[in-house]
Scaffold this motif. Sequence first.
Motif, PDB file in Angstrom:
ATOM      1  N   LEU A  20     -10.473  32.869  -4.036  1.00 35.22           N
ATOM      2  CA  LEU A  20     -10.908  34.351  -4.058  1.00 35.22           C
ATOM      3  C   LEU A  20     -10.612  35.118  -2.829  1.00 35.22           C
ATOM      4  O   LEU A  20     -10.656  36.154  -2.808  1.00 35.22           O
ATOM      5  CB  LEU A  20     -12.264  34.145  -4.445  1.00 35.22           C
ATOM      6  CG  LEU A  20     -12.899  33.343  -5.656  1.00 35.22           C
ATOM      7  CD1 LEU A  20     -14.468  33.556  -5.710  1.00 35.22           C
ATOM      8  CD2 LEU A  20     -12.214  34.117  -7.053  1.00 35.22           C
ATOM      9  N   VAL A  21     -10.730  34.314  -1.657  1.00 39.56           N
ATOM     10  CA  VAL A  21     -10.424  34.895  -0.491  1.00 39.56           C
ATOM     11  C   VAL A  21      -9.342  34.048   0.344  1.00 39.56           C
ATOM     12  O   VAL A  21      -9.268  33.500   1.357  1.00 39.56           O
ATOM     13  CB  VAL A  21     -11.654  34.980   0.498  1.00 39.56           C
ATOM     14  CG1 VAL A  21     -11.643  35.854   1.820  1.00 39.56           C
ATOM     15  CG2 VAL A  21     -12.593  35.443  -0.158  1.00 39.56           C
ATOM     16  N   PRO A  22      -8.017  34.644  -0.087  1.00 48.25           N
ATOM     17  CA  PRO A  22      -6.822  33.873   0.490  1.00 48.25           C
ATOM     18  C   PRO A  22      -6.661  34.066   1.986  1.00 48.25           C
ATOM     19  O   PRO A  22      -5.588  33.548   2.611  1.00 48.25           O
ATOM     20  CB  PRO A  22      -5.876  34.203  -0.329  1.00 48.25           C
ATOM     21  CG  PRO A  22      -6.048  35.657  -1.046  1.00 48.25           C
ATOM     22  CD  PRO A  22      -7.563  35.500  -1.098  1.00 48.25           C
ATOM     23  N   SER A  23      -7.206  35.212   2.586  1.00 46.69           N
ATOM     24  CA  SER A  23      -6.879  35.401   3.881  1.00 46.69           C
ATOM     25  C   SER A  23      -7.865  34.567   4.939  1.00 46.69           C
ATOM     26  O   SER A  23      -9.156  34.463   4.569  1.00 46.69           O
ATOM     27  CB  SER A  23      -7.568  36.907   4.300  1.00 46.69           C
ATOM     28  OG  SER A  23      -7.673  37.338   5.788  1.00 46.69           O
ATOM     29  N   GLY A  24      -7.176  33.905   5.896  1.00 47.67           N
ATOM     30  CA  GLY A  24      -7.918  33.063   6.645  1.00 47.67           C
ATOM     31  C   GLY A  24      -9.004  33.621   7.547  1.00 47.67           C
ATOM     32  O   GLY A  24     -10.286  33.163   7.468  1.00 47.67           O
ATOM     33  N   SER A  25      -8.699  34.802   8.061  1.00 50.56           N
ATOM     34  CA  SER A  25      -9.688  35.441   8.812  1.00 50.56           C
ATOM     35  C   SER A  25     -10.853  36.170   7.902  1.00 50.56           C
ATOM     36  O   SER A  25     -12.091  35.978   8.267  1.00 50.56           O
ATOM     37  CB  SER A  25      -9.168  36.631   9.883  1.00 50.56           C
ATOM     38  OG  SER A  25      -8.198  37.660   8.747  1.00 50.56           O
ATOM     39  N   GLY A  26     -10.315  36.565   6.787  1.00 48.81           N
ATOM     40  CA  GLY A  26     -11.496  36.907   5.900  1.00 48.81           C
ATOM     41  C   GLY A  26     -12.405  35.861   5.318  1.00 48.81           C
ATOM     42  O   GLY A  26     -13.550  36.015   5.200  1.00 48.81           O
ATOM     43  N   GLN A  27     -11.732  34.848   4.803  1.00 48.14           N
ATOM     44  CA  GLN A  27     -12.670  33.611   4.586  1.00 48.14           C
ATOM     45  C   GLN A  27     -13.590  33.254   5.789  1.00 48.14           C
ATOM     46  O   GLN A  27     -14.802  32.645   5.370  1.00 48.14           O
ATOM     47  CB  GLN A  27     -11.583  32.543   4.019  1.00 48.14           C
ATOM     48  CG  GLN A  27     -12.546  31.359   3.610  1.00 48.14           C
ATOM     49  CD  GLN A  27     -11.633  30.585   2.694  1.00 48.14           C
ATOM     50  OE1 GLN A  27     -10.635  30.606   2.568  1.00 48.14           O
ATOM     51  NE2 GLN A  27     -12.156  29.200   2.566  1.00 48.14           N
TER      52      GLN A  27
END
Length: 478
Positions: free
Chosen positions: A384-391
């Motif tokens: 659902l959140v493939p962004s590292g910083s976003g996750q």
Amino acid sequence: MSTQSSKEYSNQPVDFKQTKEPKIKNINAFVLIFFVIVTAAILTYIVPAGEYERVEVDGRSIVNPDSFQFTDPSPVGFFKIFTSVHTGMINGAGIIFFVLIVGGAFGILKATGAMDALIMTISRKLANKEMLLIPVLMLFFAAGGTLMGMSEETIIYVAIITPLAIALGFDAIVGFAIVSLGANIGFMSAVLNPFNVGVAQSIAELPTFSGIGMRLALLTTFYIAGVIYVYRYARKIKANPQLRYLGNFQKKKEHLQQAEIKMETRHKWVLSVFLLNFIVLIIGVLKYDWYITEIAGLFLLSGIMIGLIGKLSASNIADGFMDGAKEVIGGALIIGFAQAILVVFQDGKLMDSLLYYASSLLTQLSPAFNAVGMFFVQLFLNFLVPSGSGQAALTMPIMAPLSDLVGVTRQTAVLAFQLGDGITNSIFPTAGVLIAGLAIAGIPYTRWVKWVLPFILIEVAIGVVFLIIAQAIQYGPF
């Protein structure tokens, strides 16, 4: 591989006429993703909606771990399933147009003939040494991923390494795996990666890049496993050329087998500008924090310069750009479709609810399995959140204090995050970089999943072992 077999494939042009594509039933990636969109919409009627409050910390929006509350249901209706695709296209516009522009720039490069000349020159130089390509290049991409968080930049290299791998007697899967798996192994091992471990440790209030010894061991283990996995497949392809999959280079196979292609002076100038482009890119990323907008602009500029140096007319430059963009349009559109999944989860207010239920479940586990449980929660949330910083911004404000309660060190919680965030980037369709790279290589998503899934399971097993060790030694500093 025997010496005789090595000479057979290294010193002779590849006979593409004898290469028969194996028939594998592939599910169209658009169909697969649309099915996931529909499933997500159905879940909005089943899973209670909920929200965490967000607060700004050092310019990042992170969740307040004590603020969760259930909200009024927000189910996604039938028609909204279809409008979510358009919204997903808008949300993914940055990476979509980045892929189209970079693909167009490579189309111009191909039109000059310099790339074919380079590939054939290297293939002659590497006669009887082509197997060295795998460990050397995978080490290069792993270093880029672990030191500077190389991710979107790998899309650019796919267009170079894939045809080179084919010219050396491998196939498109080998070429793509060298780039994609190599960079992803480095990214998730994250020795000095500022985009996942750097952000996660900051939120968890750990010293920046502390615990580096464990991550170096992790990088070494994943690298060796990755090289062995790709190497074994490459040897199989060498021994059975009929199993090769050429992807987007099937139509251009007659050019790749023309050993008489020579490197001309104009080709050398074109490739010099192309190399300069990468030097400028690295400086821009490291010194000026360039991202996909600046990188796309750089490639458009260098593409035009390359066309002029390669003696292409203005119309031929434009035609080359269009041809290159056409080759990646399918992958660019899939990125937007994958974003629609996230739109449905956000509109249905399911993201925070799932995080709340997952964190609550962790408190019920035995302390010996809490670190592993965190790992699997992060694996799921990476869809659902493939962004590292976003996750990291979504999960670490909850996982860090939760780790204190369940007897897991915060450093181990960060380790669980980086593994969960990284491993599935090589298989989840919501990872835009993966889909874009597959589009450039011409590899169907389902074919890639079938090939890479055993390695993903190997990575998961390695991750579990490292987490058990981290839990046992109370991996710190705290």
